[in-house]
Design a protein around this motif. Sequence first.
Motif, short mmCIF file in Angstrom:
data_model
loop_
_atom_site.label_atom_id
_atom_site.label_comp_id
_atom_site.label_asym_id
_atom_site.label_seq_id
_atom_site.Cartn_x
_atom_site.Cartn_y
_atom_site.Cartn_z
N HIS A 268 0.81 -1.22 0.00
CA HIS A 268 0.00 0.00 0.00
C HIS A 268 0.84 1.27 0.00
CE1 HIS A 268 -2.86 -3.08 1.43
NE2 HIS A 268 -3.76 -2.34 0.81
N ALA A 269 2.14 1.14 -0.29
CA ALA A 269 3.02 2.31 -0.27
C ALA A 269 2.93 3.10 -1.57
CB ALA A 269 4.47 1.85 -0.06
N LYS A 270 3.30 4.37 -1.50
CA LYS A 270 3.47 5.17 -2.72
C LYS A 270 4.69 4.67 -3.48
CE LYS A 270 2.70 9.64 -3.13
NZ LYS A 270 2.01 9.71 -4.46
N GLY A 271 5.71 4.23 -2.75
CA GLY A 271 6.91 3.71 -3.37
C GLY A 271 7.81 3.07 -2.34
N GLY A 287 2.81 -3.83 -8.22
CA GLY A 287 2.75 -2.67 -9.08
C GLY A 287 3.13 -1.38 -8.37
N VAL A 288 3.97 -1.50 -7.34
CA VAL A 288 4.41 -0.34 -6.55
C VAL A 288 5.77 0.13 -7.06
CG1 VAL A 288 5.10 0.45 -4.25
CG2 VAL A 288 3.10 -1.04 -4.52
N PRO A 289 5.95 1.43 -7.34
CA PRO A 289 7.26 1.92 -7.78
C PRO A 289 8.35 1.55 -6.79
CG PRO A 289 5.60 3.61 -8.11
CD PRO A 289 4.93 2.50 -7.34
N SER A 307 8.41 -2.95 -11.89
CA SER A 307 8.36 -1.57 -11.40
C SER A 307 9.68 -1.09 -10.81
CB SER A 307 7.27 -1.45 -10.33
OG SER A 307 7.57 -2.26 -9.20
N ASN A 308 10.74 -1.86 -10.97
CA ASN A 308 12.01 -1.57 -10.31
C ASN A 308 12.92 -0.70 -11.18
OD1 ASN A 308 14.06 -1.77 -8.38
ND2 ASN A 308 14.80 -3.73 -9.12
N GLN A 324 10.49 11.65 -8.87
CA GLN A 324 9.55 11.09 -9.84
C GLN A 324 8.51 10.21 -9.13
OE1 GLN A 324 11.62 9.10 -13.05
NE2 GLN A 324 13.18 10.71 -13.13
N MET A 325 8.98 9.45 -8.15
CA MET A 325 8.08 8.58 -7.39
C MET A 325 7.01 9.41 -6.68
SD MET A 325 9.26 6.00 -4.34
CE MET A 325 10.03 4.78 -5.41
N VAL A 326 7.42 10.46 -6.02
CA VAL A 326 6.49 11.32 -5.28
C VAL A 326 5.51 11.99 -6.23
CG1 VAL A 326 6.33 13.41 -3.88
CG2 VAL A 326 8.06 11.69 -3.34
N ALA A 327 5.99 12.37 -7.42
CA ALA A 327 5.14 13.06 -8.39
C ALA A 327 4.20 12.12 -9.15
CB ALA A 327 6.01 13.81 -9.39
N GLY A 328 4.38 10.80 -8.94
CA GLY A 328 3.55 9.83 -9.65
C GLY A 328 3.96 9.63 -11.09
N GLU A 329 5.19 9.97 -11.42
CA GLU A 329 5.70 9.86 -12.80
C GLU A 329 6.58 8.62 -12.91
OE1 GLU A 329 7.78 13.51 -13.19
OE2 GLU A 329 5.96 14.76 -13.26
N TRP A 330 5.96 7.47 -12.95
CA TRP A 330 6.72 6.22 -12.97
C TRP A 330 6.45 5.46 -14.25
CZ3 TRP A 330 10.46 6.17 -9.70
CH2 TRP A 330 11.20 5.00 -9.46
N LYS A 331 7.34 4.57 -14.60
CA LYS A 331 7.19 3.79 -15.82
C LYS A 331 6.03 2.80 -15.71
CE LYS A 331 10.46 0.21 -14.35
NZ LYS A 331 11.60 -0.64 -14.74
#
Length: 353
Positions: A268-271, A287-289, A307-308, A324-331
């Motif tokens: 349940h983490a953001k990243g 599916g967690v960054p 997601s790594n 990028q993780m905090v901004a939600g800009e992940w691959k």
Amino acid sequence: MAKNICIIAGARPNFVKVSPLVRAIGQRQDAECLMVYAGREDDPTLEPSLFADLQMPRPQFYLGVDSTSLNEITSRVMAQFDAFLDAHPVDVVIVVDDLASTMAAAIVTKKRAIPLAHLVAGTRSFNINMPKEINRLVIDALSDYLFTAGVRSTGVATREQSEQSQTFMVGNILMDTLRFNYGRFCRPASLPDIREGGYIVFTLNRKALIADRDKLAALLAAVSESAGPVPVIAPLRGLAREAVSALNDDIRLIDPLSYLEFGWLTAHAKGIVTDSGNVAEEATFNGVPCITLNDYTEHQETVSVGSNVLVGEDPARLADAVRQMVAGEWKKCALPDRWDGRTADRILQILLA
């Protein structure tokens, strides 16, 4: 007549991987499981809740080896496991991962001409200066059954296999454990205030990184400063906890969590920021960054498909990735092949054929 399958674990993470096998063997009439732990029965890393969380019995046998010297671990495990096999005839031995105790058990097994199976075979860093790389090379060279988790490790194992060995891409057994337990994950009681998707998890394990205080301080600062208002939660123990406590006041240290609580926290983490391959695999499943503090990974599919992201030990690269993780800009990411929760069944079909 039932086949006696001996599984030897050398450290706590091994139990997370072998629990699906232990459960699967327990459901069969044609196999019996002898679970051996290289360490002591009162090992403090084996918290009372671990085996209940994994829904597996505690090991029936303990070799009692307790040492920090890799050479001493190897020699003592060889002696103790040899004595164990004198008293307990087995038809096959399954060793896990790449510890010194794993290599020791593999050597003893092969000297006795007992069929040897290596779970999570074919993983390589290609850095011969790493002790674990030596262990991997030795174990794979000795094994009769090379059970691999992905395409890359299958290619490595196939190229290196000896004449008597066979390589089988059975999938990632850690996913068996995750799929079995996902619905049982529980919010940590010690963190009633956290918001789902509103925090970053930080884990630290690698001894060389813990020992390099200057480098670690720079990496911790990069994480905490780039995370901004997003809290960074670190469930750490021992030397890792001491190092982070001494070097950074912004990262929120908490006591180590049970398996089911840690599973909930990472799912349940953001990243996640970690130096653990297993944690990176779990992040890909969820599916967690995930950011890994290394230039390589033995689990390449977590980078190529999952997601790594690898940042090495470079604070600047780490800071950019956290932002990028905090901004939600992940691959975009997906599940690698054969992460379907059926790995234990495939292994038993092969061993009991």
